[in-house]
Design a protein around this motif. Structure first.
Motif, short mmCIF file in Angstrom:
data_model
loop_
_atom_site.label_atom_id
_atom_site.label_comp_id
_atom_site.label_asym_id
_atom_site.label_seq_id
_atom_site.Cartn_x
_atom_site.Cartn_y
_atom_site.Cartn_z
N LEU A 85 7.80 7.03 9.60
CA LEU A 85 6.55 6.77 8.89
C LEU A 85 6.81 6.03 7.59
O LEU A 85 6.18 4.99 7.31
CB LEU A 85 5.84 8.11 8.59
N ILE A 86 7.72 6.54 6.78
CA ILE A 86 8.00 5.90 5.49
C ILE A 86 8.59 4.51 5.70
O ILE A 86 8.26 3.56 4.97
CB ILE A 86 8.95 6.77 4.65
N SER A 87 9.43 4.37 6.72
CA SER A 87 10.02 3.07 7.02
C SER A 87 8.94 2.05 7.40
O SER A 87 8.96 0.91 6.94
CB SER A 87 11.04 3.20 8.15
N GLN A 88 7.97 2.48 8.22
CA GLN A 88 6.91 1.56 8.65
C GLN A 88 6.02 1.17 7.47
O GLN A 88 5.67 0.00 7.31
CB GLN A 88 6.07 2.19 9.75
N VAL A 89 5.64 2.15 6.66
CA VAL A 89 4.78 1.86 5.51
C VAL A 89 5.49 0.90 4.56
O VAL A 89 4.90 -0.09 4.09
CB VAL A 89 4.39 3.16 4.77
N THR A 90 6.75 1.16 4.29
CA THR A 90 7.50 0.31 3.38
C THR A 90 7.64 -1.10 3.94
O THR A 90 7.50 -2.09 3.20
CB THR A 90 8.90 0.92 3.12
N SER A 91 7.91 -1.20 5.24
CA SER A 91 8.08 -2.50 5.86
C SER A 91 6.80 -3.32 5.85
O SER A 91 6.82 -4.53 5.60
CB SER A 91 8.57 -2.33 7.30
N GLU A 92 5.66 -2.67 6.11
CA GLU A 92 4.40 -3.40 6.26
C GLU A 92 3.61 -3.54 4.96
O GLU A 92 2.89 -4.53 4.79
CB GLU A 92 3.53 -2.72 7.32
N LEU A 93 3.75 -2.56 4.06
CA LEU A 93 2.92 -2.58 2.85
C LEU A 93 3.73 -2.62 1.56
O LEU A 93 3.19 -2.99 0.51
CB LEU A 93 2.01 -1.35 2.81
N GLY A 94 4.98 -2.22 1.63
CA GLY A 94 5.80 -2.12 0.43
C GLY A 94 6.10 -0.67 0.11
O GLY A 94 5.59 0.25 0.74
N PRO A 95 6.96 -0.43 -0.89
CA PRO A 95 7.33 0.94 -1.25
C PRO A 95 6.11 1.76 -1.65
O PRO A 95 5.15 1.24 -2.23
CB PRO A 95 8.28 0.75 -2.44
N VAL A 96 6.16 3.05 -1.35
CA VAL A 96 5.06 3.94 -1.68
C VAL A 96 5.07 4.24 -3.18
O VAL A 96 6.06 4.73 -3.72
CB VAL A 96 5.16 5.25 -0.88
N ASP A 97 3.96 3.93 -3.84
CA ASP A 97 3.79 4.24 -5.26
C ASP A 97 3.09 5.57 -5.47
O ASP A 97 3.34 6.28 -6.44
CB ASP A 97 2.96 3.15 -5.95
N ILE A 98 2.16 5.88 -4.55
CA ILE A 98 1.32 7.07 -4.67
C ILE A 98 1.39 7.83 -3.34
O ILE A 98 1.09 7.27 -2.29
CB ILE A 98 -0.14 6.69 -4.96
N LEU A 99 1.79 9.08 -3.40
CA LEU A 99 1.82 9.93 -2.21
C LEU A 99 0.82 11.06 -2.40
O LEU A 99 0.89 11.80 -3.38
CB LEU A 99 3.21 10.51 -1.99
N VAL A 100 -0.11 11.17 -1.46
CA VAL A 100 -1.06 12.29 -1.47
C VAL A 100 -0.73 13.17 -0.27
O VAL A 100 -0.95 12.80 0.88
CB VAL A 100 -2.52 11.80 -1.40
N ASN A 101 -0.19 14.34 -0.55
CA ASN A 101 0.18 15.30 0.49
C ASN A 101 -1.03 16.17 0.82
O ASN A 101 -1.26 17.21 0.20
CB ASN A 101 1.35 16.17 0.01
N ASN A 102 -1.80 15.71 1.80
CA ASN A 102 -3.05 16.39 2.14
C ASN A 102 -3.00 17.07 3.51
O ASN A 102 -3.79 17.99 3.76
CB ASN A 102 -4.20 15.39 2.11
#
Length: 263
Positions: A85-102
């Motif tokens: 999940l983190i790899s896909q988000v980083t690849s497609e959108l860039g590094p995660v700046d804000i994480l909401v653990n919901n």
């Protein structure tokens, strides 16, 4: 001349240029949070588990607000799935700046029916998965010296409730995770906070057996503000905590419960 949303000044879109990952984002509080962050200018990653149609609908709403984004189907109880999940988000959108653990679940299990499996499962769904996502995104936040992690706990972490012992314990654990990470990550410019919703009116509550539901009028009598809480109430607080004006707020637990629990 009328400006488009993408052309609005930073004050109107304070999260412009930031990437936000929201877990459990296909419905309820998660979906409302995606829309609030999108309206503030963030690029959004919608994490869900087997709720593709709902997630795509939320993504379309985010795009109508002028935000880019993706939806990702991921079982957060699987450590390998979190890594992907983190790899896909980083690849497609860039590094995660804000994480909401919901993400999470609301298993109603009486104490005398709680066994080792039920206990471990409730803690995994409501606490351990948030350790996994937080652990996965923090290296890039540390490297860039900026980040916000917002955990969604529950008023039950403070009050307790029959039939929700494991759930309430996990949600209380999120407060400990928040405080400890705030101290550990603060030197790297990362803020970690928790919101504690009260009884919020979401579609999922209609799936509870009738004998497990609390009457709306009984919920309202507990509060200073006499109405049902809405997902947007929680989302507004999360969007505030994710913003640049809160860089000196960390380790806090913010109740969004209409004055249910006064402390």
């Amino acid at each position: 001349m009328t400006l488009t949303r993408s052309e609005l000044p930073l004050a109107a879109r304070p999260l412009q240029g930031r990437t936000a990952l929201v877990t459990g984002a296909a419905t309820g509080i998660g979906a409302a949070t995606v829309k609030a962050l999108a309206a503030a200018g963030a690029t959004v990653a919608i994490s869900h588990f087997a709720q593709i149609d709902q997630a795509r609908a939320v993504l379309e709403q985010a795009r109508r607000l002028g935000a880019d984004g993706i939806e990702v189907n991921a079982d957060l109880t699987d450590p390998d799935a979190v890594t992907l999940l983190i790899s896909q988000v980083t690849s497609e959108l860039g590094p995660v700046d804000i994480l909401v653990n919901n993400a999470g679940a609301y298993p109603r299990i009486p104490w005398d029916q709680t066994d080792e499996h039920a206990w471990a499962h409730a803690l995994d769904l409501n606490l351990t998965i948030h350790y996994r996502t937080s652990h996965a995104v923090t290296p890039s936040m540390v490297q860039r010296r900026w980040g916000h992690i917002i955990n969604v706990s529950s008023v039950n972490a403070r009050t307790g409730r029959p039939g929700l012992t494991a759930y309430s314990t996990a949600k209380a654990g999120l407060i400990g995770l928040t405080r400890s990470l705030a101290r550990e990550l603060g030197p790297h410019g990362i803020c970690v906070n928790t919101v504690l919703p009260g009884a919020i009116q979401v579609d999922a509550e209609t799936t509870l057996p009738a004998h497990h539901r609390t009457r709306p009028e009984d919920q309202i009598t507990r509060r200073c503000i006499p109405r049902r809480g809405q997902p947007e109430d929680v989302a507004a607080a999360i969007a505030f905590l994710a913003g640049p004006s809160t860089s000196f707020i960390t380790g806090r637990s913010l109740h969004i419960d209409g004055g249910w629990y006064l402390h």
